[in-house]
Every structure is written in C-alpha cells, then in structure tokens.
Design an enzyme around this catalytic site. Structure first.
Site, mmCIF file in Angstrom:
data_model
loop_
_atom_site.group_PDB
_atom_site.id
_atom_site.type_symbol
_atom_site.label_atom_id
_atom_site.label_comp_id
_atom_site.label_asym_id
_atom_site.label_seq_id
_atom_site.Cartn_x
_atom_site.Cartn_y
_atom_site.Cartn_z
ATOM 1 N N GLU A 166 -7.184 0.768 -4.406
ATOM 2 C CA GLU A 166 -7.121 0.679 -2.944
ATOM 3 C C GLU A 166 -8.448 0.230 -2.302
ATOM 4 O O GLU A 166 -8.444 -0.628 -1.415
ATOM 5 C CB GLU A 166 -6.662 2.027 -2.368
ATOM 6 C CG GLU A 166 -5.183 2.295 -2.643
ATOM 7 C CD GLU A 166 -4.780 3.739 -2.422
ATOM 8 O OE1 GLU A 166 -5.644 4.553 -2.017
ATOM 9 O OE2 GLU A 166 -3.605 4.068 -2.651
ATOM 10 N N ASP B 35 0.869 -1.173 0.000
ATOM 11 C CA ASP B 35 0.000 0.000 0.000
ATOM 12 C C ASP B 35 0.904 1.220 0.000
ATOM 13 O O ASP B 35 1.479 1.587 1.024
ATOM 14 C CB ASP B 35 -0.907 -0.010 1.234
ATOM 15 C CG ASP B 35 -1.789 1.233 1.325
ATOM 16 O OD1 ASP B 35 -1.863 1.991 0.332
ATOM 17 O OD2 ASP B 35 -2.408 1.457 2.379
ATOM 18 N N LYS C 262 3.201 11.327 -3.755
ATOM 19 C CA LYS C 262 2.105 10.662 -4.462
ATOM 20 C C LYS C 262 1.138 11.681 -5.076
ATOM 21 O O LYS C 262 0.456 11.379 -6.056
ATOM 22 C CB LYS C 262 1.368 9.735 -3.482
ATOM 23 C CG LYS C 262 0.247 8.907 -4.084
ATOM 24 C CD LYS C 262 -0.288 7.955 -3.023
ATOM 25 C CE LYS C 262 -1.519 7.211 -3.489
ATOM 26 N NZ LYS C 262 -2.021 6.269 -2.459
ATOM 27 N N ASP D 239 -12.784 5.307 1.405
ATOM 28 C CA ASP D 239 -11.360 5.374 1.767
ATOM 29 C C ASP D 239 -10.901 6.828 1.706
ATOM 30 O O ASP D 239 -10.697 7.380 0.626
ATOM 31 C CB ASP D 239 -10.559 4.506 0.800
ATOM 32 C CG ASP D 239 -9.061 4.500 1.115
ATOM 33 O OD1 ASP D 239 -8.658 5.151 2.100
ATOM 34 O OD2 ASP D 239 -8.309 3.845 0.383
#
Length: 367
Positions: free
Chosen positions: A175, A10, A71, A199
C-alpha cells in the site's frame, strides 16, 4: 486490438476503492451512491448478500450477520492473540476449523461458514462491478494493494480472495508503494532521494522509505503493524463511553441482550465525533444518541486532552516503525526529503503533531 485494462483495488480494513490508469491519468471510480470509497462490509440475510453502503444502512437490524474488519483476520491462525482479541469484539461469530478462523452466519435461513477469503471476495466482486459499470466493459485483470507488513500467507489469502471474485490478480503491491507511485505521478516528481510514506488506516499501519531516480521507484525499507489503526482509537472511545453509561445510569450494557446493537450505534457516534474534531478545537462535538437503550437519550462530551489520554499508549507506538526504517537504512532523519501522510487516521491532529515533532517541524504532505 485494444489493450485490456487492469484495475487497481485498495482492499482496505474499513473502506475499499477501485481505479484505473489510462490516458496518462489516474481515475478513481465512484460507486452507485456517488462515493469513491465503499465500506468494506458484507451482510447476509434470508434473501441476499449485501456489500458496501447498503450493509451500513441496515447493520443495526442484522448486526450478527454483518461482517466488517475481515482484513484483520485474513491469512491468520485462529489461536493468534490479535485474532482472539478481535473475535471478542466482533458481533458476528468466528469459529475454529483446523486453527483457521471461519465466520459463521445465518444466510437464507441456514447456518453457513465462510473463510475470510470468501468474505473478502464479496468486497472485491463489488469493486470489480463498480469498475465494469464505469468502464462499460468486463474486467478480469487486477492489482491489489496490501499492507507492507502482510506476510506471505496473508498475501496468498488476498490473491485467493481475488480468484474467488473472478479476478486474475496480476500483482500484489504494498500500500505505501502504491501511494508513493500515485504521489510521485500526481506531483510530477522525476527524482528525489528519500520519501517517507506513512500510512495509518482503519486497521493497519505501514511505513515505507522510497526513492525516485529518473522516474524509477526503489523501496529501501518497510516497517509497520498489521493490527493497528483507526479502529483501535474507536474501541477506546467506545469503552470510555460504556464506562460513563455505567457510572451515570448504573447499567453495564456489555451484559445487555442487545449489546452489539447498542455498541454499533455508539461506534457510529464515536467515529463521527473523532472525524469531526477540528484541529484547533479543544472539545469534540457532543455525542448525542436518541433512545440508546431503555428509553435513555445519551449525551456526552469529550475533550481533546481526554481523547489523547485514552489513546496515549497507541500514540506512543507511532514512532517505533518510523525509527526502525531510518535505522535499517542507516540514514539520519534529516535526510528525509519529503514525508507523505496517507490513510484516514493520519488526519488525527495528535498523529500529525507527533510525527512533525520527531522530524523537527518538517512539513508533512497530507493526502
């Protein structure tokens, strides 16, 4: 012949983790400090490249060469509005090369330039090393999770980062899909019609609607925002306290030569403050920072009401992707069987209240 294990990574905006599925069990590995999550930070100095917790410990002394939230700009163009907004807040320098963002830092006394993929590869290498230490064998195969709303360029950039790290990326998985797989497995769910996975992490927001039929998973719809997460709440708190400092002491720290070092300490305090706010408490624990600047010890308080007011427009964005998913699949919100919350920012009470209220008080399954 023993089957070669593939690890799952992850690669998060603020934290990353790594694990494996074996012996009918999901194992998440601990790093050298004993934690299952590792800060997604990379720091370069005159001698070495540091990754994870060690970068956090020394970031105040090397803030301009400590890279985080990479990211948020991987696989993006330099001239994108969101990228430009992030660059303004980064203490490290990001330059434009053929409309691609490159991080410019000082490493081994030289000025070096790195792509977001190269920076991310250091984090992936750290995850690979954690897995190899835990398993006692070399690892090459990996599955990496990304936000559901990552486009093809961002996904390819993530695969490229994996290759640089010496990984054979078997698959890129969304994810929320990965979370639903783990959720269904851990709860031994064989069949359920509609699971909504929400999420909200450090830098991205993903919504997925899935079904599990006889142990098989089907993604029905996805939505989200690849530029929305806990870091945005933090920035609102930081701006609020910077304005308070200016009001109290007549000092605009944005113009201070040590601005990023001061901001880094303020950011850490804001993060702790946000995390430690109990669900039913109206006032956050006080922020106290010794010698924040010019010998001044800064202390302040923040009510829950003010925190929610500062982030009102962000909270108002929460329901849109949820409604998009429901409208796309043409179901009623009452048809949702279970709602699973994942990501650190779903622990914020206001986030839970908004989602629960929209679904008429339906129980939220919290990770």
């Amino acid at each position: 012949m023993t089957k070669k294990l593939a690890i799952g990574i992850d690669l998060g905006t603020t934290y990353s983790c790594v694990g494996v599925f074996r012996n009918d069990n999901i194992e998440i590995f601990h790093n050298n400090e004993g934690f299952r999550i590792t800060p997604s930070c990379v720091s370069l100095d005159d001698e070495e490249v540091l990754v994870g917790n060690s970068t956090v410990y020394q970031s105040g002394m090397n803030i301009e060469n400590t890279i985080f939230n990479i990211k948020r700009i991987i696989g993006r163009d330099f001239d994108e509005e969101n990228v430009q907004n992030d660059i303004k807040r980064f203490p490290f320098k990001v330059i434009n090369k053929n409309n691609r963002p490159y991080v410019q830092v000082k490493y081994k006394r030289n000025i070096e330039e790195y792509t977001p993929e190269e920076i991310s590869s250091n984090i992936l290498s750290e995850m690979k090393g954690i897995a190899e230490d835990y398993l006692g064998e070399k690892v090459t195969d990996a599955v990496i999770s990304v936000p559901a709303y990552f486009n093809d360029t961002q996904r390819k950039a993530t695969i490229d980062a994996g290759k640089i790290a010496g990984l054979n990326v078997l698959q890129i998985i969304n994810e929320p899909t990965a979370a639903a797989l783990a959720y269904g497995f851990n709860n031994k769910i064989k069949s359920i019609e509609n699971i909504l996975v929400i999420d909200l992490g450090g830098g991205t927001y993903d919504i997925s609607l899935l079904s599990i039929i006889n142990g098989k998973y089907e993604v029905k719809a996805i939505s989200g925002d690849t530029h929305f997460g806990g870091e945005d709440f933090n920035e609102r708190l930081i701006d609020y306290f910077i304005d308070e400092i200016n009001s109290k002491y007549g000092k605009d720290i944005r113009s201070d030569s040590n601005y990023y070092k001061i901001k880094n300490r303020l950011k850490s305090a804001c993060e702790r403050c946000k995390i430690q706010l109990p669900p039913k408490k109206c006032k956050m624990d006080p922020i106290e920072i010794f010698n924040l600047f010019n010998g001044i010890n800064f202390k302040s308080n923040l009510t829950r009401a003010r925190f929610e007011e500062l982030n009102k427009d962000l909270f108002n964005e929460l329901l849109k992707p949820i409604k998009d998913v429901i409208n796309f699949t043409k179901i009623n919100k009452s048809d949702i069987n279970e709602i699973a919350l994942i990501g650190g920012s779903t622990h914020i009470q206001k986030v839970q209240d908004i989602i629960s209220s929209y679904f008429d008080g339906k129980e939220l399954k919290k990770k």
